[in-house]
Design an enzyme around this catalytic site. Sequence first.
Site, PDB file in Angstrom:
ATOM      1  N   MET A 123     -30.785 -50.174  26.638  1.00 15.97           N
ATOM      2  CA  MET A 123     -31.093 -49.484  27.890  1.00 15.97           C
ATOM      3  C   MET A 123     -29.954 -48.601  28.388  1.00 15.97           C
ATOM      4  O   MET A 123     -30.098 -47.930  29.408  1.00 15.97           O
ATOM      5  CB  MET A 123     -31.423 -50.518  28.975  1.00 15.97           C
ATOM      6  N   ARG A 124     -28.817 -48.590  27.681  1.00 14.66           N
ATOM      7  CA  ARG A 124     -27.692 -47.806  28.171  1.00 14.66           C
ATOM      8  C   ARG A 124     -28.031 -46.317  28.198  1.00 14.66           C
ATOM      9  O   ARG A 124     -27.613 -45.586  29.097  1.00 14.66           O
ATOM     10  CB  ARG A 124     -26.446 -48.057  27.321  1.00 14.66           C
ATOM     11  N   ALA A 125     -28.818 -45.856  27.236  1.00 12.04           N
ATOM     12  CA  ALA A 125     -29.170 -44.439  27.197  1.00 12.04           C
ATOM     13  C   ALA A 125     -29.966 -44.037  28.434  1.00 12.04           C
ATOM     14  O   ALA A 125     -29.745 -42.959  29.001  1.00 12.04           O
ATOM     15  CB  ALA A 125     -29.978 -44.137  25.930  1.00 12.04           C
TER      16      ALA A 125
END
Length: 716
Positions: free
Chosen positions: A275-277
Amino acid sequence: MSSTHFPFSAVVGQDDLRLALLLNAVSPAVGGVLVRGEKGTAKSTAVRALSALLPQVDVVPGCRFSCAPDAPDPSCPDGPHESGPGALRHARMVELPVGASEDRLVGALDIERALAEGVKAFEPGLLADAHRGILYVDEVNLLHDHLVDVLLDAAAMGASYVEREGVSVRHAARFLLVGTMNPEEGELRPQLLDRFGLTVEVAASREPAQRVEVVRRRLAYEDDPAGFATRWAGDEHEVRARVVAARALLTKVSLGDTALLQIAATCAGFEVDGMRADIVMARTATALAAWAGRTDVRKEDVRQAALLALPHRRRRNPFDAPGIDEDMLDRILDEIPDEDPEPEPEPEPEGPDDSGPEDDGPGGGPDGGPGGTPPQGDGSQDPGRPAESPESPDTGEAPAEAPEAPQPSTQEAAGPEQAAVRAAEPFRTKMLSVPGLGEGASGRRSRARTAHGRTTGAQRPRGHLTKLHLAATIQAAAPHQKARGRDGRGLVIRKDDLRQATREGREGNLVLFVVDASGSMAARQRMSAVKGAVMSLLLDAYQRRDKVGLITFRGATAELALPPTSSVDAAAARLEQLPTGGRTPLAAGLLKAHEVLRIERLRDPSRRPLLVVVTDGRATSAGNVGGRTDSSPRELAGHSARLLQAGGVASVVVDCESGPVRLGLADVLARDLGGPAVTLDGLRADSLAGLVKNVRTAVASTASPHSSSNSNRRAA
């Protein structure tokens, strides 16, 4: 502040690079920038110039850790801080050298004073200096693994911890991480790659007029740095003011549900892990809106955020080029309506700043670049797997040629060169390692004495003490306590008592591939399998942090196709383009390997080599081996192999022979080299064939005169 740095506004072109840096200046939460590109493309120049554009920071006077007066770090080693006015200073840009030690990065604790006096005598490192500023790592891909681990921890937690035998120090370390790298020198570990919020591909312009302007400005700067900076001071001031205004507007920017849905759909459509993107894209799109002077996030902001935040997160293996398909990106965004069901259009009339958006194009900003509509994603359009797919029609011809592949005949035609074929799908290989205990660069292949790993003993420190062995130190000091007049509970510790812990970990090696490209290897299916095996070994070398080199031999010569490098991408590219055909100068290939390893031993004596010879063992040409005519090609190959064995080179032979009739020549070669032979099938980690994990086993098997080809193949 007068600076002799090349002005940021004077950088010619490189719109994506300047935009990414400015977005991080507006919103440090974006997470930093990784700049990838060839040499001489203003990567370092632009990064060093950025610090002059950052707003000043308010710090506690005298605090070595840059604490803010209104919110000091409660665990600051220089604290606690009393309330009072702060002091303004410019944001720092701290450079981390590739060869820096861990103590230089995190700081050094005086172990002797800590044990004897119980005080925390701590000298801050580069992480403390970079707090609330920029930490710049040039050639970040060449950074040692243990320093990368420290950077990852500090970037994730916003703090640096120094712990030595129960004594610990913690301080805040929040910084803008900027790294530059040349991909030809090796790739980054995926864990570190994902830590960079944005990535930018840069390349030198091919436009003569722009190149002329680059040269003109650079020469003017070198002739009179101060005068050149003065001429650009007005433009620098405008960019700095715009950064300050965008920072102030950032908290007012609204990230609507439509923009969030576009971000989520984009990340899902490109199958980005984690989910970092999504989070980075949201922050980047918000910063883009603030930079444009708007309070709403639009589709063009999401699109530009994707071009900056996703390319480096889409790589599935190190041979994939970073980049995203812009046509696919547009299709994903077009599927989501621009209109927000919530009353999103209403804020537009309220914001007078919206009447003059940055649609002026390249001239919208004072430096002619990042002030305008987000540029067209320089280099981001490289698809992950471009060039190979057109070759797929070859597979249509393969069934017709398959029966010819396993030819046992030793007769080779020196016929015409055959076109390169695609490599088969890579697979997970069994681990090969070099025997003994090395002291090379940190890696994951062979056993070595390293700064990190399991403790195996203690010794007197050579130079600065880094890892204290507490038990050995106490044992050394205990017999002298009475003579030293000890009268309290604490031990009397002298410098001579200190003992350094010796640790054993893993090192990276130089894996030198010697690949047979002669006519006996030329059948399509066979060479495809061989290339697939070498690709698999290259992938393994990438994961184990090795340097790699590639030698090919065919016809009458051997060629160093790729000098030893950390870039497995370059080796994979050379391998894909490798043509085949001609006779087999095996001796020439081995002698070329001997020459390359001799030179590399002088350049990097601590890095031990592993020679991987990929061949069926045939030798049908003497090649250019110094004019010897009194020996057959097979005898010359044996002599060359024994020369490598005498030099202590650990070797593995990948036997490419196939078909019902097998000559066993690769086993003979392996015996001459003093290493194991392994078939293509036996190289797989999931195969039933037993491959030794260390070349030492095969070396032992060669000691017996009865260890024939069966022994070598069993060891393989």
